[in-house]
Design a protein around this motif. Structure first.
Motif, PDB file in Angstrom:
ATOM      1  N   SER A   1       8.523  -6.140  -1.130  1.00 28.54           N
ATOM      2  CA  SER A   1       9.029  -5.827   0.221  1.00 28.54           C
ATOM      3  C   SER A   1      10.322  -5.039   0.127  1.00 28.54           C
ATOM      4  O   SER A   1      10.531  -4.076   0.870  1.00 28.54           O
ATOM      5  N   ASN A   2      11.192  -5.447  -0.783  1.00 33.56           N
ATOM      6  CA  ASN A   2      12.472  -4.742  -0.933  1.00 33.56           C
ATOM      7  C   ASN A   2      12.280  -3.283  -1.341  1.00 33.56           C
ATOM      8  O   ASN A   2      12.953  -2.401  -0.819  1.00 33.56           O
TER       9      ASN A   2
ATOM     10  N   ARG B   1      11.036  -1.446   1.677  1.00 35.73           N
ATOM     11  CA  ARG B   1      12.107  -1.308   2.688  1.00 35.73           C
ATOM     12  C   ARG B   1      13.077  -0.204   2.288  1.00 35.73           C
ATOM     13  O   ARG B   1      13.476   0.618   3.111  1.00 35.73           O
ATOM     14  N   LYS B   2      13.396  -0.168   1.003  1.00 36.82           N
ATOM     15  CA  LYS B   2      14.394   0.812   0.533  1.00 36.82           C
ATOM     16  C   LYS B   2      13.943   2.254   0.730  1.00 36.82           C
ATOM     17  O   LYS B   2      14.763   3.147   0.892  1.00 36.82           O
ATOM     18  N   ILE B   3      12.636   2.500   0.710  1.00 40.51           N
ATOM     19  CA  ILE B   3      12.198   3.898   0.917  1.00 40.51           C
ATOM     20  C   ILE B   3      11.897   4.176   2.396  1.00 40.51           C
ATOM     21  O   ILE B   3      11.401   5.237   2.749  1.00 40.51           O
ATOM     22  N   GLY B   4      12.174   3.207   3.246  1.00 40.55           N
ATOM     23  CA  GLY B   4      12.101   3.462   4.692  1.00 40.55           C
ATOM     24  C   GLY B   4      10.792   3.079   5.353  1.00 40.55           C
ATOM     25  O   GLY B   4      10.502   3.539   6.458  1.00 40.55           O
ATOM     26  N   ILE B   5       9.995   2.243   4.698  1.00 42.34           N
ATOM     27  CA  ILE B   5       8.750   1.798   5.346  1.00 42.34           C
ATOM     28  C   ILE B   5       9.061   0.563   6.202  1.00 42.34           C
ATOM     29  O   ILE B   5       9.433  -0.490   5.682  1.00 42.34           O
ATOM     30  N   ASP B   6       8.926   0.714   7.514  1.00 45.52           N
ATOM     31  CA  ASP B   6       9.332  -0.353   8.444  1.00 45.52           C
ATOM     32  C   ASP B   6       8.484  -1.613   8.308  1.00 45.52           C
ATOM     33  O   ASP B   6       8.971  -2.722   8.512  1.00 45.52           O
ATOM     34  N   SER B   7       7.215  -1.420   7.993  1.00 39.90           N
ATOM     35  CA  SER B   7       6.304  -2.569   7.914  1.00 39.90           C
ATOM     36  C   SER B   7       6.292  -3.154   6.501  1.00 39.90           C
ATOM     37  O   SER B   7       5.262  -3.606   6.016  1.00 39.90           O
ATOM     38  N   TYR B   8       7.456  -3.161   5.841  1.00 41.72           N
ATOM     39  CA  TYR B   8       7.527  -3.524   4.417  1.00 41.72           C
ATOM     40  C   TYR B   8       6.979  -4.915   4.086  1.00 41.72           C
ATOM     41  O   TYR B   8       6.248  -5.094   3.132  1.00 41.72           O
TER      42      TYR B   8
ATOM     43  N   LEU C   1       0.564  -1.119  -4.912  1.00 41.78           N
ATOM     44  CA  LEU C   1       1.925  -0.987  -4.372  1.00 41.78           C
ATOM     45  C   LEU C   1       2.475   0.424  -4.612  1.00 41.78           C
ATOM     46  O   LEU C   1       3.111   1.012  -3.749  1.00 41.78           O
ATOM     47  N   ARG C   2       2.193   0.955  -5.796  1.00 40.84           N
ATOM     48  CA  ARG C   2       2.653   2.331  -6.097  1.00 40.84           C
ATOM     49  C   ARG C   2       2.078   3.324  -5.103  1.00 40.84           C
ATOM     50  O   ARG C   2       2.738   4.267  -4.703  1.00 40.84           O
ATOM     51  N   ARG C   3       0.813   3.106  -4.715  1.00 36.68           N
ATOM     52  CA  ARG C   3       0.200   4.020  -3.727  1.00 36.68           C
ATOM     53  C   ARG C   3       0.939   3.927  -2.390  1.00 36.68           C
ATOM     54  O   ARG C   3       1.200   4.928  -1.748  1.00 36.68           O
ATOM     55  N   ARG C   4       1.297   2.708  -1.989  1.00 36.50           N
ATOM     56  CA  ARG C   4       2.030   2.563  -0.719  1.00 36.50           C
ATOM     57  C   ARG C   4       3.433   3.150  -0.843  1.00 36.50           C
ATOM     58  O   ARG C   4       3.963   3.730   0.119  1.00 36.50           O
ATOM     59  N   LEU C   5       4.021   3.016  -2.053  1.00 36.72           N
ATOM     60  CA  LEU C   5       5.364   3.590  -2.269  1.00 36.72           C
ATOM     61  C   LEU C   5       5.334   5.120  -2.210  1.00 36.72           C
ATOM     62  O   LEU C   5       6.349   5.770  -2.014  1.00 36.72           O
ATOM     63  N   ALA C   6       4.141   5.697  -2.396  1.00 39.33           N
ATOM     64  CA  ALA C   6       3.990   7.153  -2.243  1.00 39.33           C
ATOM     65  C   ALA C   6       3.563   7.480  -0.804  1.00 39.33           C
ATOM     66  O   ALA C   6       3.074   8.568  -0.531  1.00 39.33           O
TER      67      ALA C   6
END
Ligand code: GLN
Length: 282
Positions: free
Chosen positions: A11-12, A15-22, A61-66
């Motif tokens: 979640s952190n 959140r840090k990359i700006g995804i509101d629904s973290y 998770l990496r896919r969501r981080l992209a």
């Protein structure tokens, strides 16, 4: 690793990359890996996750981080209370539900109505109508073969195969000698100008052919559909389309040469979202 700690860590990062629904995204990814529903996840948070599940979790998770949308990561999206498989198609939007609602209400008094869903994508509009209008028959078409496969899979999953038919082709091209009670479409309507404002999750991941009309004001497909529709409509049929909130006047200007009755309606956010056309001009 302990599941609770893993979720906080993920979640952190989100959140840090700006995804509101973290928080919910981290949970959904874990639920996907473990094949758990939400309650099972809450009840098992103190458990440890094994290495292979942990690896899979980080892969997704990496896919969501992209910024890949969660619906493509899980291949799932709920629409109009139904579960849709989502792959190679636009992700069904809650905004579109008001279009389905309008169609279902309109068909309530028709006997065995025939419905055409043009540019069906996942099939979310046409299949929701088929699901909720008892004796309806729905023909769904799309130019994208892969989208049509997805729509067919959704029809199977929702046990609608007997009430539906699928045609591959551009707009009305695959239809011949058919007269429907209702034609519905959510065609690509993002204009060249709006294209530049799209977020990464949409621009980089959703099929451009389903999003963009590649013209200045996003009306290219409306013009084509409005011009051709009457040939495929019974005299008392209606044409219902989702539209962008800035397109009302442009669409009205095109439609008034072909239909006597033009009516716009709003979505839950109070934006103009749909247009209904009927009374074909003689
Ligand atoms: N009918 C589908 C939807 O509303 C797809 C629309 C499209 O591909 N433009 O989601």
């Amino acid at each position: 690793m302990n599941i609770k700690k893993l979720l906080i860590f993920a979640s952190n990062l989100l959140r840090k990359i700006g995804i509101d629904s973290y928080e919910i995204d981290a949970k959904i990814i874990l639920q996907q890996i473990m094949s758990w529903d939400r309650l099972t996840l809450e009840l098992n948070k103190e458990q440890n996750i094994d290495l292979s599940a942990c690896k899979e979790f980080f892969f997704l998770l990496r896919r969501r981080l992209a910024f890949e949308p969660i619906a493509y990561i899980t291949n799932k999206k709920e629409f109009y209370g139904l579960d849709f498989f989502v792959k190679d198609c636009l992700i069904p939007r809650p905004d579109t539900e008001c279009i389905v609602e309008y169609c279902i209400k309109n068909l309530a008094h028709k006997k065995e109505p025939l419905v055409l869903d043009i540019c069906t994508g996942s099939g979310c509009i046409g299949l929701s109508i088929a699901y909720f209008v008892n004796d309806s028959k729905v023909v769904l078409s799309d130019i994208n073969k892969k989208s049509l496969e997805t729509a067919k899979k959704n029809a199977d999953n929702l046990c609608l195969s007997k009430k539906t038919e699928f045609l591959l082709g551009d707009l009305f091209e695959p239809f011949s000698n058919i007269k429907a009670d209702l034609i519905v479409s959510n065609p690509p309507y993002i204009s060249n100008k709006e294209m530049l404002d799209l977020s990464i999750d949409i621009y980089d991941y959703e099929p451009h052919k389903a999003l963009f009309s590649y013209d200045e004001s996003g009306i290219y497909f409306y013009e084509k559909i409005i011009k051709q529709a009457s040939k495929y409509m019974k005299p008392d049929a209606i044409l219902v389309m989702e539209i962008g909130y800035s397109q009302e006047i442009l669409i009205e200007n095109i439609a008034k040469s072909y239909f006597d009755n033009i009516h716009f309606f709003k979505d839950l956010a109070n934006n103009t979202r749909g247009v209904v056309l009927n009374k074909i001009k003689g």
